[in-house]
Design an enzyme around this catalytic site. Sequence first.
Site, PDB file in Angstrom:
ATOM      1  N   LYS A  11      14.937   9.879  -8.418  1.00 54.14           N
ATOM      2  CA  LYS A  11      14.050   9.593  -9.544  1.00 54.14           C
ATOM      3  C   LYS A  11      14.158  10.673 -10.629  1.00 54.14           C
ATOM      4  O   LYS A  11      14.727  11.746 -10.400  1.00 54.14           O
ATOM      5  CB  LYS A  11      12.613   9.454  -9.013  1.00 54.14           C
ATOM      6  CG  LYS A  11      12.431   8.248  -8.057  1.00 54.14           C
ATOM      7  CD  LYS A  11      10.972   8.086  -7.644  1.00 54.14           C
ATOM      8  CE  LYS A  11      10.777   6.885  -6.728  1.00 54.14           C
ATOM      9  NZ  LYS A  11       9.349   6.648  -6.367  1.00 54.14           N
ATOM     10  N   TYR A  51      10.450  -2.939  -9.779  1.00 53.26           N
ATOM     11  CA  TYR A  51       9.191  -2.742  -9.055  1.00 53.26           C
ATOM     12  C   TYR A  51       8.250  -3.942  -9.183  1.00 53.26           C
ATOM     13  O   TYR A  51       7.029  -3.795  -9.044  1.00 53.26           O
ATOM     14  CB  TYR A  51       8.502  -1.467  -9.537  1.00 53.26           C
ATOM     15  CG  TYR A  51       9.041  -0.196  -8.895  1.00 53.26           C
ATOM     16  CD1 TYR A  51       8.925   0.019  -7.513  1.00 53.26           C
ATOM     17  CD2 TYR A  51       9.643   0.802  -9.652  1.00 53.26           C
ATOM     18  CE1 TYR A  51       9.405   1.170  -6.917  1.00 53.26           C
ATOM     19  CE2 TYR A  51      10.120   1.972  -9.057  1.00 53.26           C
ATOM     20  CZ  TYR A  51       9.988   2.150  -7.690  1.00 53.26           C
ATOM     21  OH  TYR A  51      10.450   3.295  -7.098  1.00 53.26           O
ATOM     22  N   PHE A  59      -1.282   1.392 -10.110  1.00 58.33           N
ATOM     23  CA  PHE A  59      -0.361   2.450 -10.528  1.00 58.33           C
ATOM     24  C   PHE A  59       0.910   1.918 -11.212  1.00 58.33           C
ATOM     25  O   PHE A  59       1.784   2.695 -11.590  1.00 58.33           O
ATOM     26  CB  PHE A  59       0.021   3.328  -9.323  1.00 58.33           C
ATOM     27  CG  PHE A  59       0.646   2.578  -8.167  1.00 58.33           C
ATOM     28  CD1 PHE A  59       1.989   2.218  -8.171  1.00 58.33           C
ATOM     29  CD2 PHE A  59      -0.119   2.251  -7.043  1.00 58.33           C
ATOM     30  CE1 PHE A  59       2.563   1.540  -7.110  1.00 58.33           C
ATOM     31  CE2 PHE A  59       0.455   1.567  -5.968  1.00 58.33           C
ATOM     32  CZ  PHE A  59       1.801   1.210  -6.010  1.00 58.33           C
ATOM     33  N   ARG A  87      14.656   6.446   5.010  1.00 61.30           N
ATOM     34  CA  ARG A  87      13.214   6.683   4.814  1.00 61.30           C
ATOM     35  C   ARG A  87      12.732   7.882   5.637  1.00 61.30           C
ATOM     36  O   ARG A  87      11.830   8.603   5.226  1.00 61.30           O
ATOM     37  CB  ARG A  87      12.423   5.410   5.083  1.00 61.30           C
ATOM     38  CG  ARG A  87      12.679   4.378   3.955  1.00 61.30           C
ATOM     39  CD  ARG A  87      11.857   3.137   4.062  1.00 61.30           C
ATOM     40  NE  ARG A  87      10.448   3.333   3.844  1.00 61.30           N
ATOM     41  CZ  ARG A  87       9.833   3.226   2.652  1.00 61.30           C
ATOM     42  NH1 ARG A  87      10.521   2.967   1.549  1.00 61.30           N
ATOM     43  NH2 ARG A  87       8.530   3.378   2.564  1.00 61.30           N
ATOM     44  N   THR A  93       5.607   8.810   1.334  1.00 67.83           N
ATOM     45  CA  THR A  93       5.454   8.543  -0.103  1.00 67.83           C
ATOM     46  C   THR A  93       4.721   9.683  -0.807  1.00 67.83           C
ATOM     47  O   THR A  93       5.121  10.126  -1.887  1.00 67.83           O
ATOM     48  CB  THR A  93       4.669   7.232  -0.302  1.00 67.83           C
ATOM     49  OG1 THR A  93       5.300   6.205   0.468  1.00 67.83           O
ATOM     50  CG2 THR A  93       4.631   6.827  -1.768  1.00 67.83           C
ATOM     51  N   ARG A 104      11.127  14.657   0.212  1.00 65.13           N
ATOM     52  CA  ARG A 104       9.879  14.696  -0.559  1.00 65.13           C
ATOM     53  C   ARG A 104       9.088  15.981  -0.285  1.00 65.13           C
ATOM     54  O   ARG A 104       8.462  16.533  -1.192  1.00 65.13           O
ATOM     55  CB  ARG A 104       9.063  13.436  -0.287  1.00 65.13           C
ATOM     56  CG  ARG A 104       9.615  12.235  -1.076  1.00 65.13           C
ATOM     57  CD  ARG A 104       9.035  10.932  -0.607  1.00 65.13           C
ATOM     58  NE  ARG A 104       9.296   9.826  -1.528  1.00 65.13           N
ATOM     59  CZ  ARG A 104       9.150   8.553  -1.195  1.00 65.13           C
ATOM     60  NH1 ARG A 104       8.768   8.209   0.020  1.00 65.13           N
ATOM     61  NH2 ARG A 104       9.400   7.611  -2.089  1.00 65.13           N
ATOM     62  N   ASN A 114       7.852  11.546  -6.946  1.00 63.04           N
ATOM     63  CA  ASN A 114       8.156  11.826  -5.540  1.00 63.04           C
ATOM     64  C   ASN A 114       9.650  11.760  -5.203  1.00 63.04           C
ATOM     65  O   ASN A 114      10.027  11.460  -4.085  1.00 63.04           O
ATOM     66  CB  ASN A 114       7.299  10.941  -4.614  1.00 63.04           C
ATOM     67  CG  ASN A 114       7.587   9.471  -4.755  1.00 63.04           C
ATOM     68  OD1 ASN A 114       8.416   9.071  -5.571  1.00 63.04           O
ATOM     69  ND2 ASN A 114       6.930   8.657  -3.954  1.00 63.04           N
ATOM     70  N   HIS A 117      13.551   7.048  -4.108  1.00 66.45           N
ATOM     71  CA  HIS A 117      13.182   5.709  -3.642  1.00 66.45           C
ATOM     72  C   HIS A 117      14.162   5.301  -2.543  1.00 66.45           C
ATOM     73  O   HIS A 117      15.338   5.652  -2.605  1.00 66.45           O
ATOM     74  CB  HIS A 117      13.285   4.670  -4.775  1.00 66.45           C
ATOM     75  CG  HIS A 117      13.336   3.262  -4.272  1.00 66.45           C
ATOM     76  ND1 HIS A 117      12.204   2.563  -3.943  1.00 66.45           N
ATOM     77  CD2 HIS A 117      14.388   2.451  -3.968  1.00 66.45           C
ATOM     78  CE1 HIS A 117      12.563   1.374  -3.465  1.00 66.45           C
ATOM     79  NE2 HIS A 117      13.881   1.289  -3.477  1.00 66.45           N
ATOM     80  N   GLU A 128      17.660  -5.298  -3.762  1.00 64.45           N
ATOM     81  CA  GLU A 128      17.722  -4.092  -4.596  1.00 64.45           C
ATOM     82  C   GLU A 128      19.166  -3.660  -4.871  1.00 64.45           C
ATOM     83  O   GLU A 128      19.489  -3.211  -5.968  1.00 64.45           O
ATOM     84  CB  GLU A 128      16.940  -2.958  -3.929  1.00 64.45           C
ATOM     85  CG  GLU A 128      15.434  -3.233  -3.928  1.00 64.45           C
ATOM     86  CD  GLU A 128      14.627  -2.153  -3.221  1.00 64.45           C
ATOM     87  OE1 GLU A 128      15.225  -1.176  -2.707  1.00 64.45           O
ATOM     88  OE2 GLU A 128      13.396  -2.283  -3.195  1.00 64.45           O
TER      89      GLU A 128
HETATM   90  P1  RTP Z   1       9.614   3.837  -3.078  1.00 67.69           P
HETATM   91  O1  RTP Z   1       9.400   2.343  -3.139  1.00 67.69           O
HETATM   92  O2  RTP Z   1       9.666   4.492  -4.439  1.00 67.69           O
HETATM   93  O3  RTP Z   1      10.729   4.221  -2.176  1.00 67.69           O
HETATM   94  O4  RTP Z   1       8.341   4.501  -2.387  1.00 67.69           O
HETATM   95  P2  RTP Z   1       7.560   3.981  -1.126  1.00 67.69           P
HETATM   96  O5  RTP Z   1       8.207   2.780  -0.537  1.00 67.69           O
HETATM   97  O6  RTP Z   1       7.379   5.186  -0.260  1.00 67.69           O
HETATM   98  O7  RTP Z   1       6.165   3.594  -1.787  1.00 67.69           O
HETATM   99  P3  RTP Z   1       5.689   2.180  -2.390  1.00 67.69           P
HETATM  100  O8  RTP Z   1       4.428   1.811  -1.712  1.00 67.69           O
HETATM  101  O9  RTP Z   1       6.812   1.198  -2.426  1.00 67.69           O
HETATM  102  O10 RTP Z   1       5.327   2.598  -3.896  1.00 67.69           O
HETATM  103  C1  RTP Z   1       6.324   2.696  -4.879  1.00 67.69           C
HETATM  104  C2  RTP Z   1       6.087   3.949  -5.695  1.00 67.69           C
HETATM  105  O11 RTP Z   1       4.884   3.816  -6.433  1.00 67.69           O
HETATM  106  C3  RTP Z   1       4.243   5.068  -6.529  1.00 67.69           C
HETATM  107  N1  RTP Z   1       2.923   4.979  -5.944  1.00 67.69           N
HETATM  108  N2  RTP Z   1       1.894   5.532  -6.496  1.00 67.69           N
HETATM  109  N3  RTP Z   1      -0.721   6.411  -7.101  1.00 67.69           N
HETATM  110  C4  RTP Z   1      -0.506   5.712  -5.985  1.00 67.69           C
HETATM  111  O12 RTP Z   1      -1.363   5.445  -5.193  1.00 67.69           O
HETATM  112  C5  RTP Z   1       0.847   5.267  -5.724  1.00 67.69           C
HETATM  113  N4  RTP Z   1       1.227   4.552  -4.680  1.00 67.69           N
HETATM  114  C6  RTP Z   1       2.541   4.380  -4.831  1.00 67.69           C
HETATM  115  C7  RTP Z   1       5.061   6.074  -5.755  1.00 67.69           C
HETATM  116  O13 RTP Z   1       5.868   6.807  -6.671  1.00 67.69           O
HETATM  117  C8  RTP Z   1       5.903   5.212  -4.853  1.00 67.69           C
HETATM  118  O14 RTP Z   1       7.102   5.862  -4.534  1.00 67.69           O
HETATM  119 MG    MG Z   2       8.680   1.073  -1.673  1.00 68.42          MG
END
Ligand code: RTP
Ligand code: MG
Length: 139
Positions: A11, A51, A59, A87, A93, A104, A114, A117, A128
């Site tokens: 990112k 996304y 968010f 992962r 996350t 991370r 963070n 992805h 994706e």
């Molecule tokens: P990613 O998709 O980026 O690999 O991350 P992830 O699976 O660990 O998390 P995901 O639930 O898919 O959320 C995508 C991205 O959104 C941001 N996020 N912000 N403020 C919040 O509560 C919040 N929750 C998620 C994070 O940057 C996350 O990586």
């Molecule tokens: Mg995700």
Amino acid sequence: MSLQRTLSIIKPDAVKKNVIGQIYQRFEEGGLKIVAAKMKQLSQSEAEGFYAVHKDRPFFSDLVKFMTSGPVMIQVLEGDNAIAKNREIMGATNPKEAEAGTIRADFAESIDANAVHGSDAPETAAVEIAYFFSTVELT
Ligand code: RTP
Ligand code: MG
């Protein structure tokens, strides 16, 4: 063991910190091979499309703004159980909850910025990868 491919994005925060090489080293040491890669500045619509599953989350607009704040490094990683393995290497996350030694924990600032992805399942990995790479870019 099953050979899988997953989509990884370094990112804008991590690209700005100049740690692409250190993150690639984590992938390689974890047994993941980089089989395709490109650096790209995402447009707003590219980030929104990527996304789209999060479009109703509170968010979402901050996430799109962040993902378009600078170039990202996008790669396809291949290896045994690559989706879960990536992962695991990435960590939780929220970097405050990420295990020591994960990307991370070591490179991310916050839940928004963070660092990386990674696809979360075989179906999302396929979608994706196809979102960013054409068949001729994948061997
Ligand atoms: P990613 O998709 O980026 O690999 O991350 P992830 O699976 O660990 O998390 P995901 O639930 O898919 O959320 C995508 C991205 O959104 C941001 N996020 N912000 N403020 C919040 O509560 C919040 N929750 C998620 C994070 O940057 C996350 O990586
Ligand atoms: Mg995700």
